[in-house]
Design an enzyme around this catalytic site. Structure first.
Site, PDB file in Angstrom:
ATOM      1  N   ASP A 210       0.639  -1.163  -0.108  1.00  9.58           N
ATOM      2  CA  ASP A 210      -0.121  -0.256  -0.126  1.00  9.58           C
ATOM      3  C   ASP A 210       0.979   0.861  -0.065  1.00  9.58           C
ATOM      4  OD1 ASP A 210      -2.877   1.233   0.271  1.00  9.58           O
ATOM      5  OD2 ASP A 210      -1.505   2.457   1.138  1.00  9.58           O
ATOM      6  N   ASN A 218      -2.726  12.849  -3.989  1.00  7.70           N
ATOM      7  CA  ASN A 218      -3.605  13.283  -4.437  1.00  7.70           C
ATOM      8  C   ASN A 218      -4.624  14.400  -4.239  1.00  7.70           C
ATOM      9  OD1 ASN A 218      -3.666  11.633  -6.703  1.00  7.70           O
ATOM     10  ND2 ASN A 218      -5.164   9.198  -5.528  1.00  7.70           N
ATOM     11  N   HIS A 223      -5.461  14.357  -8.905  1.00 14.59           N
ATOM     12  CA  HIS A 223      -4.757  13.492  -9.379  1.00 14.59           C
ATOM     13  C   HIS A 223      -4.177  13.139 -10.548  1.00 14.59           C
ATOM     14  CE1 HIS A 223      -8.062  11.468  -6.922  1.00 14.59           C
ATOM     15  NE2 HIS A 223      -8.887  12.983  -6.485  1.00 14.59           N
ATOM     16  N   ASP A 227      -1.823   9.523 -10.147  1.00 14.33           N
ATOM     17  CA  ASP A 227      -1.942   8.272 -11.904  1.00 14.33           C
ATOM     18  C   ASP A 227      -0.615   7.897 -11.794  1.00 14.33           C
ATOM     19  OD1 ASP A 227      -4.646   8.355 -11.503  1.00 14.33           O
ATOM     20  OD2 ASP A 227      -5.228   9.425 -13.157  1.00 14.33           O
ATOM     21  N   GLU A 253      -4.545   3.032  -4.335  1.00 15.42           N
ATOM     22  CA  GLU A 253      -3.509   2.684  -4.011  1.00 15.42           C
ATOM     23  C   GLU A 253      -2.615   1.629  -3.834  1.00 15.42           C
ATOM     24  OE1 GLU A 253      -4.561   5.278   0.185  1.00 15.42           O
ATOM     25  OE2 GLU A 253      -5.561   4.612  -1.960  1.00 15.42           O
TER      26      GLU A 253
END
Length: 336
Positions: A210, A218, A223, A227, A253
């Site tokens: 994680d 973010n 974002h 990404d 994530e």
């Protein structure tokens, strides 16, 4: 603009359903050059469009006035099963979303706000699927019209269909953003590998990873940068696994590596190597020109003889992952 969005996609019909006029307008401006776009602001308006024509893709907001977006998705599935159904929402109810995906109601999900790049990437992925389905349907129709005596032509067309179906199968098992296996494939892989481990005895381990502080990325950098981080980490994970291993994105994530013929101790070596490789990533650049620091925490568990299903192993790995988070992050913990 993604190269996949070429002139052929202009033939694809897309229905955009959102009760916010600004959203409908921005989507129409963005997608208009590439798709046959139809807009609707409510369930009833969308129903009229659905009754009047066939759509290849439907992009539906979850928070429509009653009846809502989920009800519209269910209607689409009933009256137009070939339509790719994408749900978008600013409020993610993960349990409800997973249920909708597993029941086949939803083909994909987009979390608002949706950047143009993310929207184009998702639609490009599903546009390929729509195009392949059209090609397959056309090929089947042509085969039905051919004289049965033309066996060689039938055989050639059949080979084309098999190739297209393999491409469709790949699209259905991959995460559209990272290219890793998706959650559905990973769950099937775990069932297969646990059955093999229970029957023949080889060890089986899972590694859950994680990203640390990903929400902050973010929230502060946006974002598109988030990404980019997900794609970069996915590429890094591919470098640390064997051909028999399966690397997937479980959502958000969180990543997973299924490790057949691997003990928890051996998985720990791989997990720490993967963690170290991620921590050395310096290719994601912040607006101030400096590299973004990326770290992951991991949890490892091994399949035990008393386990009834992969669920118990995953729960132990998840507890180990949260222990790694509590102990300071950027580390891998093996479940006892």
């Amino acid at each position: 603009m993604p190269e996949q969005l070429n002139a052929e996609n202009a033939k694809l019909a897309i229905l955009i359903v959102d009760d916010e006029p600004a959203v409908r307008f921005s989507f129409s401006q963005l997608l208009g050059p590439y798709y046959d776009v139809q807009l609707a602001g409510s369930f009833s308006e969308a129903r009229c469009h659905i009754d009047a024509r066939q759509f290849d893709i439907a992009l539906v907001d979850d928070r429509l006035p009653e009846p809502g977006g989920v009800e519209l998705i269910a209607l689409l599935r009933a009256v137009s099963p070939r339509t790719v159904r994408l749900l978008m929402s600013a409020w993610v109810d993960h349990e409800r979303l997973v249920k909708a995906i597993n029941e086949g109601q939803v083909n994909g999900f987009l979390e608002k706000p949706i950047s143009p790049g993310r929207l184009m990437a998702h639609l490009s992925q599903f546009s390929q699927m729509c195009g392949l389905i059209r090609q397959r349907d056309h090929a089947v129709h042509q085969l039905e019209l051919q004289n049965l005596a033309l066996e060689s032509l039938v055989a050639e067309r059949t080979r084309q269909l098999e190739s297209q179906n393999k491409q469709l199968e790949r699209l259905a098992t991959r995460d559209p953003l990272t290219g890793l296996y998706n959650r559905r494939y990973i769950e099937e892989k775990l069932e297969e590998e646990t059955a093999r481990s229970r029957r023949y005895g080889p060890p089986l381990a899972v590694l859950l990873l994680d990203l640390d502080n990903f929400k902050q990325v973010n929230d502060t950098l946006g974002h598109p940068v988030g990404d980019e981080v997900l794609v970069t980490v996915a590429e890094s994970l591919r470098k640390d696994v064997r051909q028999v291993d399966a690397v997937g994105r479980m959502g958000g994530e969180e990543f997973i590596v299924v490790l057949p013929n691997t003990s928890a101790a051996a998985a720990g070596v791989l997990g720490d190597r993967a963690r170290g490789r991620v921590s050395r990533i310096d290719s994601v650049i912040k607006p101030d020109g400096t590299p973004l620091s990326i770290t992951v925490s991991g949890g490892i568990a091994q399949f035990e003889a008393q386990d009834q299903s992969p669920k118990e192993m995953l729960e132990r790995a998840d507890k180990a992952l949260y222990q790694a988070k509590r102990e300071g992050k950027d580390r891998v913990v093996i479940s006892p």
